[in-house]
Design a protein around this motif. Structure first.
Motif, mmCIF file in Angstrom:
data_model
loop_
_atom_site.group_PDB
_atom_site.id
_atom_site.type_symbol
_atom_site.label_atom_id
_atom_site.label_comp_id
_atom_site.label_asym_id
_atom_site.label_seq_id
_atom_site.Cartn_x
_atom_site.Cartn_y
_atom_site.Cartn_z
ATOM 1 N N ASP A 1 0.915 -1.087 0.037
ATOM 2 C CA ASP A 1 -0.009 -0.285 -0.012
ATOM 3 C C ASP A 1 0.747 1.212 0.087
ATOM 4 N N GLY A 2 2.160 1.477 -0.856
ATOM 5 C CA GLY A 2 2.910 2.608 -0.437
ATOM 6 C C GLY A 2 3.600 3.286 0.578
ATOM 7 N N GLU A 3 2.911 2.270 1.739
ATOM 8 C CA GLU A 3 3.534 2.851 3.228
ATOM 9 C C GLU A 3 4.036 1.806 3.688
ATOM 10 N N ASN A 4 4.072 0.676 4.043
ATOM 11 C CA ASN A 4 4.359 -0.506 4.779
ATOM 12 C C ASN A 4 5.527 -1.037 4.137
ATOM 13 N N PRO B 1 6.978 -3.783 23.089
ATOM 14 C CA PRO B 1 6.744 -2.317 22.944
ATOM 15 C C PRO B 1 7.497 -2.398 21.880
ATOM 16 N N SER B 2 7.157 -0.678 21.674
ATOM 17 C CA SER B 2 8.359 0.861 21.165
ATOM 18 C C SER B 2 9.598 0.453 21.040
ATOM 19 N N GLU B 3 10.043 -0.187 22.324
ATOM 20 C CA GLU B 3 11.298 0.483 22.870
ATOM 21 C C GLU B 3 12.068 -0.993 21.857
ATOM 22 N N GLN B 4 11.521 -1.883 22.884
ATOM 23 C CA GLN B 4 12.050 -3.363 22.300
ATOM 24 C C GLN B 4 11.509 -3.775 20.751
ATOM 25 N N ARG B 5 10.753 -3.727 20.387
ATOM 26 C CA ARG B 5 10.279 -3.733 19.195
ATOM 27 C C ARG B 5 11.766 -3.004 17.644
ATOM 28 N N ILE B 6 11.869 -0.976 18.607
ATOM 29 C CA ILE B 6 12.631 -1.123 17.775
ATOM 30 C C ILE B 6 14.275 -1.675 17.926
ATOM 31 N N SER B 7 14.862 -1.772 18.916
ATOM 32 C CA SER B 7 15.733 -2.385 19.001
ATOM 33 C C SER B 7 16.464 -3.563 18.156
ATOM 34 N N LEU B 8 14.466 -4.668 18.864
ATOM 35 C CA LEU B 8 15.496 -5.866 17.682
ATOM 36 C C LEU B 8 15.240 -5.447 16.516
ATOM 37 N N THR C 1 8.696 -0.880 11.206
ATOM 38 C CA THR C 1 8.328 -1.151 13.176
ATOM 39 C C THR C 1 6.302 -0.832 12.870
ATOM 40 N N ASN C 2 6.014 0.526 11.897
ATOM 41 C CA ASN C 2 4.646 0.485 12.279
ATOM 42 C C ASN C 2 4.782 1.517 13.653
ATOM 43 N N LEU C 3 5.583 2.371 13.458
ATOM 44 C CA LEU C 3 5.348 3.290 14.800
ATOM 45 C C LEU C 3 6.105 4.629 13.799
ATOM 46 N N ASN C 4 5.767 5.363 14.367
ATOM 47 C CA ASN C 4 5.877 6.888 13.450
ATOM 48 C C ASN C 4 6.847 7.464 14.206
ATOM 49 N N PRO C 5 7.449 8.606 13.053
ATOM 50 C CA PRO C 5 9.076 9.119 13.341
ATOM 51 C C PRO C 5 9.321 9.621 14.697
ATOM 52 N N ASN C 6 8.633 10.145 15.798
ATOM 53 C CA ASN C 6 9.156 10.761 17.083
ATOM 54 C C ASN C 6 9.106 9.672 17.536
ATOM 55 N N THR C 7 8.818 8.259 17.645
ATOM 56 C CA THR C 7 9.106 6.939 18.422
ATOM 57 C C THR C 7 10.874 6.363 18.325
ATOM 58 N N ILE C 8 10.381 6.719 16.965
ATOM 59 C CA ILE C 8 12.167 6.021 16.329
ATOM 60 C C ILE C 8 13.420 6.787 16.665
ATOM 61 N N THR C 9 13.148 8.527 16.952
ATOM 62 C CA THR C 9 13.631 9.636 16.485
ATOM 63 C C THR C 9 14.061 9.251 18.627
ATOM 64 N N ASN C 10 13.165 9.237 19.132
ATOM 65 C CA ASN C 10 13.552 8.776 21.015
ATOM 66 C C ASN C 10 13.816 7.703 21.010
ATOM 67 N N VAL C 11 12.863 6.760 20.670
ATOM 68 C CA VAL C 11 13.801 5.350 20.657
ATOM 69 C C VAL C 11 16.110 5.387 20.989
ATOM 70 N N LEU C 12 15.789 5.669 19.291
ATOM 71 C CA LEU C 12 17.251 5.339 18.598
ATOM 72 C C LEU C 12 18.595 6.594 20.056
ATOM 73 N N GLN C 13 17.601 7.830 20.720
ATOM 74 C CA GLN C 13 18.108 8.785 21.212
ATOM 75 C C GLN C 13 18.727 8.255 22.493
ATOM 76 N N LYS C 14 17.468 7.428 23.019
ATOM 77 C CA LYS C 14 17.644 6.362 24.481
ATOM 78 C C LYS C 14 18.810 5.475 23.799
ATOM 79 N N LEU C 15 18.639 4.674 23.243
ATOM 80 C CA LEU C 15 20.128 4.108 22.680
ATOM 81 C C LEU C 15 20.756 4.627 22.999
#
Length: 240
Positions: A74-77, A155-162, A196-210
């Motif tokens: 669908d052009g976005e996933n 959860p978001s943080e674990q999802r991005i980390s994995l 990961t089906n997460l918004n850009p802000n969540t990605i940025t925040n988790v990357l900052q934490k890592l």
């Protein structure tokens, strides 16, 4: 087909099956002169080119020589990513089948060897080895689907980390430090979000934490991942 698979599992262990009927050996098998030799066409694509549009009828199979491809819906996933030695189009062996996803080049360039699907089907169904190679391919596809489904439940943080661990291990560039890899530049933060089906802000925040935890290290237009530390972090969290 079932008889061939049963015979394969009787003769080989799962480990030896994966080794003896790997993707690169499948490519060699297709080109062997003794039985139904196939000649592919080498082709180059540029970044953002669509190899196969979603929903299009395709009767070709692509072996990636170098570069990266994203499969999108669908052009976005972003459903999955493909790299060197991987195969696009082999999952559905029916002729005139419609592509479930769009396949787009995300690296600066992509080189593939393209084969006519009908010729590959003929070689697969008329040789015992062909069944084995297709079986291994389908097993790999199922494993990737299960891995992705499990990732999306976290959860978001674990999802991005994995996701960083999976994609970094699969596509990353080795460094002088065996624990440190360069995360693939072709996979942007936006693509990580789509994967990961997460918004850009969540990605940025988790990357900052890592980064604060010294698990990732920023570099010009890219970043490095300490795979050892990331595995420990995930192991500790997922066991709770």
């Amino acid at each position: 087909m079932r008889n061939n698979i049963a015979e394969m599992e009787f003769l080989y262990s799962q480990e030896s099956i994966a080794t003896q009927f790997s993707r690169d050996k499948f490519h060699q098998f297709l080109q062997e002169d003794m039985i139904f030799p196939l000649k592919g066409v080498r082709k180059k694509y540029s970044k953002n080119e669509i190899i196969i549009p979603e929903g299009e009828v395709t009767n070709e199979i692509y072996f990636i020589e170098s570069g990266n491809v994203a499969a999108t819906k669908d052009g976005e996933n972003v459903i999955n990513f493909y790299a060197e030695n991987e195969i696009i189009g082999l999952t559905n062996l029916l002729l005139d089948s419609h592509s479930e996803y769009a396949f787009q080049v995300i690296s600066n360039e992509l080189f593939v060897t393209k084969y006519d699907k009908e010729s590959i089907i003929e070689k697969v169904i008329n040789t015992q080895e062909g069944y084995f190679y297709h079986y291994v391919h389908m097993q790999n596809q199922v494993s990737q689907m299960i891995e992705k489904e499990q990732l999306l439940r976290l959860p978001s943080e674990q999802r991005i980390s994995l996701a960083l661990l999976i994609l970094g291990t699969k596509f990353g560039e080795e460094t002088n430090d065996q624990d440190l890899i360069g995360f693939p530049k072709s996979i942007s933060k936006g693509m990580i979000g789509q994967y990961t089906n997460l918004n850009p802000n969540t990605i940025t925040n988790v990357l900052q934490k890592l980064q604060e935890e010294e698990i990732i290290y920023p570099a010009r237009r890219a970043f490095y991942v300490d795979i050892f530390k990331l595995e420990i972090k995930l192991d500790q969290v997922l066991k709770k």
